[in-house]
Design an enzyme around this catalytic site. Structure first.
Site, PDB file in Angstrom:
ATOM      1  N   CYS A 281     -34.566  37.080  -5.047  1.00  0.00           N
ATOM      2  CA  CYS A 281     -33.533  36.030  -5.043  1.00  0.00           C
ATOM      3  C   CYS A 281     -34.118  34.734  -5.598  1.00  0.00           C
ATOM      4  CB  CYS A 281     -33.014  35.837  -3.615  1.00  0.00           C
ATOM      5  SG  CYS A 281     -31.944  34.415  -3.451  1.00  0.00           S
ATOM      6  N   CYS A 284     -33.108  31.525  -3.802  1.00  0.00           N
ATOM      7  CA  CYS A 284     -33.757  31.294  -2.505  1.00  0.00           C
ATOM      8  C   CYS A 284     -35.198  30.830  -2.702  1.00  0.00           C
ATOM      9  CB  CYS A 284     -33.817  32.572  -1.670  1.00  0.00           C
ATOM     10  SG  CYS A 284     -32.268  33.433  -1.558  1.00  0.00           S
ATOM     11  N   ASP A 285     -35.909  31.453  -3.627  1.00  0.00           N
ATOM     12  CA  ASP A 285     -37.361  31.276  -3.660  1.00  0.00           C
ATOM     13  C   ASP A 285     -37.892  30.616  -4.932  1.00  0.00           C
ATOM     14  OD1 ASP A 285     -37.381  32.555  -1.195  1.00  0.00           O
ATOM     15  OD2 ASP A 285     -37.441  34.522  -2.121  1.00  0.00           O
TER      16      ASP A 285
END
Ligand code: NAP
Length: 466
Positions: A281, A284-285
């Protein structure tokens, strides 16, 4: 008992110097959908006498990397909750981090975990009951529907069933808000569009809005993962027992809208690097790769979108694709190809990851020339599609060879057991969204599916209970 906000390193260090309390720290970000969903739960928790020994504070992760790096908080994804013990003497290191409570979860789970941590530390909590249960609001009159999943299909189903006066509970699963909370801007959801900025909505914001809409009409949201589903008969009517946190809860109908999970490459040793240089993701990261070199694997719309997103942080983004053309839509391909930070490596696959603690380099193979090489990379993101989250009902319902659940509309007309298109072979269990959609997999088609499943469930309940 109150919820504090820690705004910077100096405020955190003031606490280290002056407080001798246990704190539960919530690392969140403004753009993160699951964080927004968890915040009211965290707020309620901070007011509960059962955990009054703990103090509660929020820390904006994006604005406080100094705290995270200086004091060694390991935050592979957000939200993330840590229990820490301050000693009031300025001494604070990893030993004072008493527990990593992970991410999205129910209030009951958080309370249980705080009990365990306190017990290990020899602390007696006031008014505690280890078997604490969240009070349930149960209506005797209305038929009860469980919706498993909280992406566009589950939440839309929740709007329809609660407006139909059905007692609706939506179980969020481990990713409240579903896959859209891991994406950036949604440009193709009708109506989620600003005529002023000519932009769509951010995925997490859209899901938060749909959740509020469902809650407004009475749907209850439970942040919990459903691990089992069984059918029995009670007073000649089917009843569905779903297993949540090791306990069963009973319903009159169930809509499965559990979506799909990211597919990984399946190369040897890859699990060792998940969260340590290997991610599924980007939204997200990606933040952790400021100034670094990363690669994204895949040639679909997700790969293009995530490659563009990663260029906000990384200096260089490679798209590694196994063929010599992308399957992504033309508009998404063009955006990626025009981005000066993106370089495309065609006809190539990653065959091995290398690194000690985290990813350092990868082995590559060109599938046309069979040439092999190594490449230094700080991070690899996969965007190679998804696997339907249907494992928890594999012994109960029919699945195809990939794992998609099979609704009646996909069954040959002469073999159907129900006239309801979104019904499964078991009357009273319906499906919606990416867990059954083998073709379209769009937020809007998932929402449409949720509507169809809810209307089918409502009509079936009317028939079955009258
Ligand atoms: P996808 O379209 O199925 O693409 C998956 C990509 O991964 C393909 O290029 C495939 O290569 C590659 N791949 C699969 N297995 C692989 C493996 N083991 N090793 C290396 N490469 C592998 O999946 P997606 O991009 O996640 O998109 C799913 C759906 O969501 C699509 O309908 C898409 O249009 C939609 N979507 C829309 C948006 C948007 O409109 N904003 C954004 C994201 C996704 P091959 O091409 O060689 O098969």
């Amino acid at each position: 008992m109150s919820l504090e906000q820690i705004n910077n390193l100096s405020e955190f260090e003031d606490l280290i110097n002056t407080s001798d309390a246990y704190y539960v720290l919530d690392f969140y970000a403004d753009w993160c959908g699951p964080c927004k969903i968890m915040l009211p739960i965290f707020e309620r928790l901070s007011k509960m006498p059962e955990v009054a020994t703990f103090k509660f504070a929020k820390i904006n992760r994006d604005e406080n990397m100094e705290i995270i790096q200086k004091y060694g908080f390991d935050i592979p994804s957000i939200p993330r909750f840590f229990v820490v013990k301050f000693n009031g003497n300025g001494q604070f290191d990893k030993v004072n981090i008493k527990g990593n409570l992970g991410g999205s979860q129910s209030k009951t789970d958080l309370i249980m975990k705080l009990h365990e941590i306190a017990k290990e530390d020899g602390v007696v909590l006031p008014n505690t009951s280890p078997n604490y249960q969240e009070p349930e609001v149960i209506s005797d009159e209305n038929l009860k529907v469980a919706i498993i999943g909280s992406g566009p299909s589950g939440l839309t189903a929740g709007i329809y069933t609660s407006r139909a006066n059905l007692d609706t509970t939506i179980y969020t699963g481990t990713q409240p808000g579903g896959q859209l909370t891991t994406t950036t801007e949604i440009e193709n959801f009708p109506g989620a569009w600003s005529t002023e900025t000519k932009q769509g909505m951010m995925g997490p914001d859209l899901m938060e809005l749909v959740q509020k809409q469902a809650e407004h009409f009475g749907a209850k949201i439970k942040i919990a993962e459903v691990t089992g589903l069984r059918v029995r008969t009670e007073n000649d009517k089917p009843k569905f027992d779903i297993t949540v946190n090791g306990k069963d809860e009973s319903f009159d109908a169930v809509i499965i809208a559990t979506g799909a999970a990211a597919r990984y490459l399946g190369i040897p040793d890859e699990e060792r690097f998940v969260g340590k240089g290997y991610h599924s993701c980007a939204t997200c990261d990606g933040f952790f790769y400021r100034g670094k070199e990363v690669a994204i694997v895949g040639g679909g719309d997700s790969a293009m979108e995530e490659a563009n997103f990663l260029t906000k942080f990384a200096d260089k983004v490679y798209i590694i694709h196994r063929r010599d053309e992308f399957r992504a839509s033309k508009i998404m391909q063009e955006r990626a190809m025009k981005n000066p930070k993106i370089e495309i490596i065609w006809d190539t696959v990653i065959t091995k990851f290398h690194g000690e603690e985290s990813l350092e380099k990868v082995s590559l193979e060109n599938l046309k020339t069979n040439e092999t090489s190594e490449m230094k990379l700080d991070g690899v993101f996969v965007a190679i599609g998804h696997i339907p989250n249907s494992g928890f009902v594999e012994n109960l319902l029919d699945r195809d060879n990939v794992g998609y659940l099979i609704p009646q509309y996909r069954v040959a007309p002469d073999q159907r057991v129900s006239s309801y298109g979104m019904a499964t072979k078991i009357p009273g269990i319906f499906v919606a969204g990416d867990v059954e959609d083998t073709i379209y997999k769009q937020a809007i088609t998932a929402a449409g599916d949720g509507c169809r499943a809810a209307m089918d469930a409502e009509k079936w309940l009317e028939e079955a209970h009258n």
